[in-house]
Design a protein around this motif. Structure first.
Motif, PDB file in Angstrom:
ATOM      1  N   VAL A 295       0.873  -1.062   0.061  1.00  0.00           N
ATOM      2  CA  VAL A 295      -0.014  -0.077   0.159  1.00  0.00           C
ATOM      3  C   VAL A 295       0.945   1.440   0.022  1.00  0.00           C
ATOM      4  CG1 VAL A 295      -1.715   1.372   1.363  1.00  0.00           C
ATOM      5  CG2 VAL A 295      -1.825  -1.212   1.106  1.00  0.00           C
ATOM      6  N   THR A 296       0.360   2.057  -0.786  1.00  0.00           N
ATOM      7  CA  THR A 296       1.115   3.564  -0.804  1.00  0.00           C
ATOM      8  C   THR A 296       0.136   4.610  -0.348  1.00  0.00           C
ATOM      9  OG1 THR A 296       2.813   3.056  -2.727  1.00  0.00           O
ATOM     10  CG2 THR A 296       2.289   5.238  -2.034  1.00  0.00           C
ATOM     11  N   PRO A 297      -0.062   4.699   0.995  1.00  0.00           N
ATOM     12  CA  PRO A 297      -1.368   5.502   1.525  1.00  0.00           C
ATOM     13  C   PRO A 297      -0.863   7.084   1.735  1.00  0.00           C
ATOM     14  CG  PRO A 297      -0.074   4.583   3.517  1.00  0.00           C
ATOM     15  CD  PRO A 297       0.669   4.147   1.882  1.00  0.00           C
ATOM     16  N   SER A 298       0.073   7.475   1.021  1.00  0.00           N
ATOM     17  CA  SER A 298       0.447   8.997   1.399  1.00  0.00           C
ATOM     18  C   SER A 298      -0.586   9.831   0.921  1.00  0.00           C
ATOM     19  CB  SER A 298       1.718   9.166   0.561  1.00  0.00           C
ATOM     20  OG  SER A 298       2.632   8.235   0.715  1.00  0.00           O
ATOM     21  N   THR A 299      -0.528  11.130   1.513  1.00  0.00           N
ATOM     22  CA  THR A 299      -1.516  12.160   1.203  1.00  0.00           C
ATOM     23  C   THR A 299      -1.287  12.574  -0.131  1.00  0.00           C
ATOM     24  OG1 THR A 299      -1.534  13.175   3.478  1.00  0.00           O
ATOM     25  CG2 THR A 299      -2.145  14.513   1.789  1.00  0.00           C
ATOM     26  N   VAL A 300       0.101  12.723  -0.746  1.00  0.00           N
ATOM     27  CA  VAL A 300       0.310  12.721  -1.966  1.00  0.00           C
ATOM     28  C   VAL A 300       1.823  12.749  -2.336  1.00  0.00           C
ATOM     29  CG1 VAL A 300       0.937  15.329  -1.789  1.00  0.00           C
ATOM     30  CG2 VAL A 300       0.413  14.719  -3.922  1.00  0.00           C
ATOM     31  N   GLU A 301       2.354  11.827  -3.392  1.00  0.00           N
ATOM     32  CA  GLU A 301       3.644  11.588  -3.458  1.00  0.00           C
ATOM     33  C   GLU A 301       3.741  12.131  -5.019  1.00  0.00           C
ATOM     34  OE1 GLU A 301       5.975   9.975  -2.183  1.00  0.00           O
ATOM     35  OE2 GLU A 301       4.981   9.053  -0.530  1.00  0.00           O
ATOM     36  N   ALA A 302       4.866  12.872  -4.990  1.00  0.00           N
ATOM     37  CA  ALA A 302       5.572  13.483  -6.213  1.00  0.00           C
ATOM     38  C   ALA A 302       5.792  12.143  -7.367  1.00  0.00           C
ATOM     39  CB  ALA A 302       6.744  14.198  -5.962  1.00  0.00           C
ATOM     40  N   PHE A 303       6.197  11.120  -6.937  1.00  0.00           N
ATOM     41  CA  PHE A 303       6.379  10.103  -7.837  1.00  0.00           C
ATOM     42  C   PHE A 303       5.740   8.735  -7.402  1.00  0.00           C
ATOM     43  CE2 PHE A 303       9.042   6.656  -9.360  1.00  0.00           C
ATOM     44  CZ  PHE A 303       8.584   6.291 -10.670  1.00  0.00           C
ATOM     45  N   GLY A 304       6.526   8.336  -6.209  1.00  0.00           N
ATOM     46  CA  GLY A 304       5.883   7.294  -5.569  1.00  0.00           C
ATOM     47  C   GLY A 304       7.062   6.144  -5.744  1.00  0.00           C
ATOM     48  N   ARG A 305       8.337   6.353  -5.470  1.00  0.00           N
ATOM     49  CA  ARG A 305       9.297   5.399  -5.681  1.00  0.00           C
ATOM     50  C   ARG A 305       8.888   3.941  -5.154  1.00  0.00           C
ATOM     51  NH1 ARG A 305      14.819   6.339  -7.031  1.00  0.00           N
ATOM     52  NH2 ARG A 305      16.130   4.139  -6.783  1.00  0.00           N
ATOM     53  N   THR A 306       8.654   3.898  -3.920  1.00  0.00           N
ATOM     54  CA  THR A 306       8.148   2.733  -3.370  1.00  0.00           C
ATOM     55  C   THR A 306       7.133   1.770  -4.039  1.00  0.00           C
ATOM     56  OG1 THR A 306       6.597   3.569  -1.922  1.00  0.00           O
ATOM     57  CG2 THR A 306       8.860   3.430  -0.959  1.00  0.00           C
ATOM     58  N   THR A 307       6.202   2.607  -4.623  1.00  0.00           N
ATOM     59  CA  THR A 307       5.192   1.974  -5.616  1.00  0.00           C
ATOM     60  C   THR A 307       5.697   1.330  -6.638  1.00  0.00           C
ATOM     61  OG1 THR A 307       3.662   3.871  -5.000  1.00  0.00           O
ATOM     62  CG2 THR A 307       3.346   2.607  -7.061  1.00  0.00           C
ATOM     63  N   LEU A 308       7.013   1.930  -7.543  1.00  0.00           N
ATOM     64  CA  LEU A 308       7.369   1.360  -8.518  1.00  0.00           C
ATOM     65  C   LEU A 308       8.184   0.091  -7.896  1.00  0.00           C
ATOM     66  CD1 LEU A 308       8.284   1.415 -11.420  1.00  0.00           C
ATOM     67  CD2 LEU A 308      10.168   2.807 -10.756  1.00  0.00           C
ATOM     68  N   GLU A 309       8.755   0.300  -6.989  1.00  0.00           N
ATOM     69  CA  GLU A 309       9.723  -1.155  -6.266  1.00  0.00           C
ATOM     70  C   GLU A 309       8.524  -2.095  -5.896  1.00  0.00           C
ATOM     71  OE1 GLU A 309      13.394   1.362  -4.388  1.00  0.00           O
ATOM     72  OE2 GLU A 309      11.859   1.000  -3.095  1.00  0.00           O
ATOM     73  N   TYR A 310       7.361  -1.778  -5.429  1.00  0.00           N
ATOM     74  CA  TYR A 310       6.548  -3.006  -5.250  1.00  0.00           C
ATOM     75  C   TYR A 310       6.003  -3.439  -6.482  1.00  0.00           C
ATOM     76  CZ  TYR A 310       5.164  -0.161  -0.925  1.00  0.00           C
ATOM     77  OH  TYR A 310       5.456   0.580   0.305  1.00  0.00           O
ATOM     78  N   LEU A 311       6.000  -2.952  -7.501  1.00  0.00           N
ATOM     79  CA  LEU A 311       5.366  -3.311  -8.898  1.00  0.00           C
ATOM     80  C   LEU A 311       6.658  -4.118  -9.377  1.00  0.00           C
ATOM     81  CD1 LEU A 311       3.996  -0.128 -10.542  1.00  0.00           C
ATOM     82  CD2 LEU A 311       2.540  -2.201  -9.609  1.00  0.00           C
TER      83      LEU A 311
END
Length: 456
Positions: A295-311
């Motif tokens: 889960v990426t539960p951030s209020t807002v992420e400029a990119f979301g590096r952890t999101t990419l790493e999860y994928l």
């Protein structure tokens, strides 16, 4: 081709996304161009960022400075502003001297919060590019000394090219910067590195052994903006719905006691025994590997590096529908999106994985396959390097000649030290007695008696 890179963080605890993205950019650029020579301006004292530079054999110089976007309320007290202004502008002066010595072809700023290398570059009329990798106020609760719009406008003025790490951030910056000047470049992440590290054993137990239900991992600095509290709230809703799930939070926290606040929140919802605080981990990827969904539960992420790493790790992602993560996740294929203001939406998205056998695995396979499409797009590192190299030798904006004198003034004032008042009085007296001062101007008037003016 010599390029100066300016970075704002010492990275005392861990390398942040901005530092990791910069290192990968320079790694890729060095591999692409054998004539490329990087040099770094970074913040003092040294930390994990300079350690990474030492490991690569890259040269750098550390300066003491603060920035124009700060966590403290504005306006700060006059004494604080003047003290830090002296340090900031002394850093600019030192950077100007260093640029004159190094004679770079290009200067690149890799921070939203510290403009000092840009000022130094523009004092000398050098080509300058700016990487904006965060919102500043919306994601990290920073306060811009001159306001958001003015700060972004200055970034555009001081740069021949501006790079953002998502379309969402580009649209944000474009409110004050010519969109034609802005390029999007997604940070590059080594998929092989992630896969290799994910196969290692975790340093601690990610989930309670007694929990056979859905396993959820969140990686990131533990702070309100990163939204770990939303994942805890969703866990409480899942329990109320009769769905068994557990949560692993990986990351350090910089606010003392915030982890206790989260524990109290979990206790109040009756899920404290289902939440693991793994803390900062040198290798967070085994905790991702141990999860069914991330889960990426951030209020807002400029990119979301952890999101990419999860994928990359082959895990479906449930991410907030704000910022850059929404560009990486394909709803219904590699994960889903939720409104960060609605814990119910997050809980419902997780419930689908908990109640649909095989769905997490299917979305995980699709997630891993989607990474090549994301990184191989027009927003690639290679495209960014090509544009950066194209700036070399091109006309560049230059500040007025007086700027170098202005940048030196705060340091001159600070050098007065404890005798400031006495020296200021002496300066005033001197000005009164000189030809350019008040007395001098009166004496130059026709018919004025010198002896009477001087009281003799």
């Amino acid at each position: 081709m010599r390029v100066i890179f300016s970075n704002h963080s010492t990275a005392p605890v861990n390398l942040g996304g901005a530092e990791r993205s910069l290192l990968k950019l320079v790694d890729d650029w060095a591999a692409k161009n054998p004539d490329f020579e990087p040099f770094f301006f970074t913040k003092a004292p040294t930390g994990l960022f300079t350690k990474a530079l030492d490991e690569r054999g890259w040269k750098y110089r550390a300066f003491r400075f603060r920035g124009w976007a700060l966590p403290s309320p504005q306006p700060a007290p006059v004494a604080e502003r003047t003290t830090f202004a002296a340090a900031d502008y002394q850093a600019v002066g030192a950077m100007i001297d260093e640029l004159e010595r190094l004679k770079p072809d290009l200067v690149v700023t890799n921070t939203l919060v510290a403009p000092w290398a840009a000022f130094a570059a523009k004092t000398l009329g050098l080509p300058h590019a700016w990487f904006v990798r965060e919102y500043g106020d919306l994601d990290h609760d920073l306060k811009f000394q001159e306001g958001r719009r003015r700060t972004l406008a200055d970034i555009g003025l001081l740069s021949e090219a501006v790079f953002t790490n998502s379309l969402a951030l580009k649209n944000h910056v474009a409110s004050a910067v010519d969109p034609e000047k802005i390029s999007v470049v997604y940070p590059s992440v080594d998929a092989g590195f992630v896969t290799e590290r994910a196969a290692q054993a975790p340093a601690s137990t990610p989930f309670p052994q007694s929990s056979p239900g859905l396993k959820i991992t969140v990686v990131g600095r533990v702070e309100p903006g990163k939204g770990q509290f939303r994942a805890i709230d969703a866990l409480g809703l899942l329990k109320a719905d009769g769905i068994d799930a557990s949560l692993c939070l990986v990351g350090s926290w910089k606010t003392p006691g915030y982890d206790l606040e989260l524990r109290d929140r979990a206790t109040a919802l009756g899920v404290a025994d289902r939440v693991t605080f793994a803390g900062e981990q040198a290798n967070p990827y085994p905790y991702v590997e141990a999860a069914d969904v991330c889960v990426t539960p951030s209020t807002v992420e400029a990119f979301g590096r952890t999101t990419l790493e999860y994928l990359m790790a082959g895990r479906p992602v449930v991410a907030s529908n704000t910022g850059g993560s929404a560009e990486l996740v394909e709803p219904g294929v590699t994960g889903s999106l939720f409104d960060p203001d609605s814990p119910r939406e997050l809980a419902d998205a997780l419930a689908v994985y908990a109640t649909t056998p095989g769905l997490a695995e299917a979305h995980g396979h699709a997630a891993r396959a989607s990474v090549e499409r994301v990184l191989g797009s027009e927003f690639s590192q290679e495209a960014a390097i090509t544009r950066l190299e194209g700036l070399v030798g091109q006309p560049a904006y230059k500040l007025p000649e007086i700027s170098r004198y202005w940048f030196a003034l705060p340091g001159d004032y600070a050098s007065l030290g404890a005798t400031t008042a006495r020296m200021a009085a002496g300066l005033l007296a001197s000005r009164l007695r000189t030809r350019s001062g008040l007395v001098g101007r009166i004496l130059r008037r026709p018919g004025v008696a010198t002896r009477r003016i001087l009281g003799r």
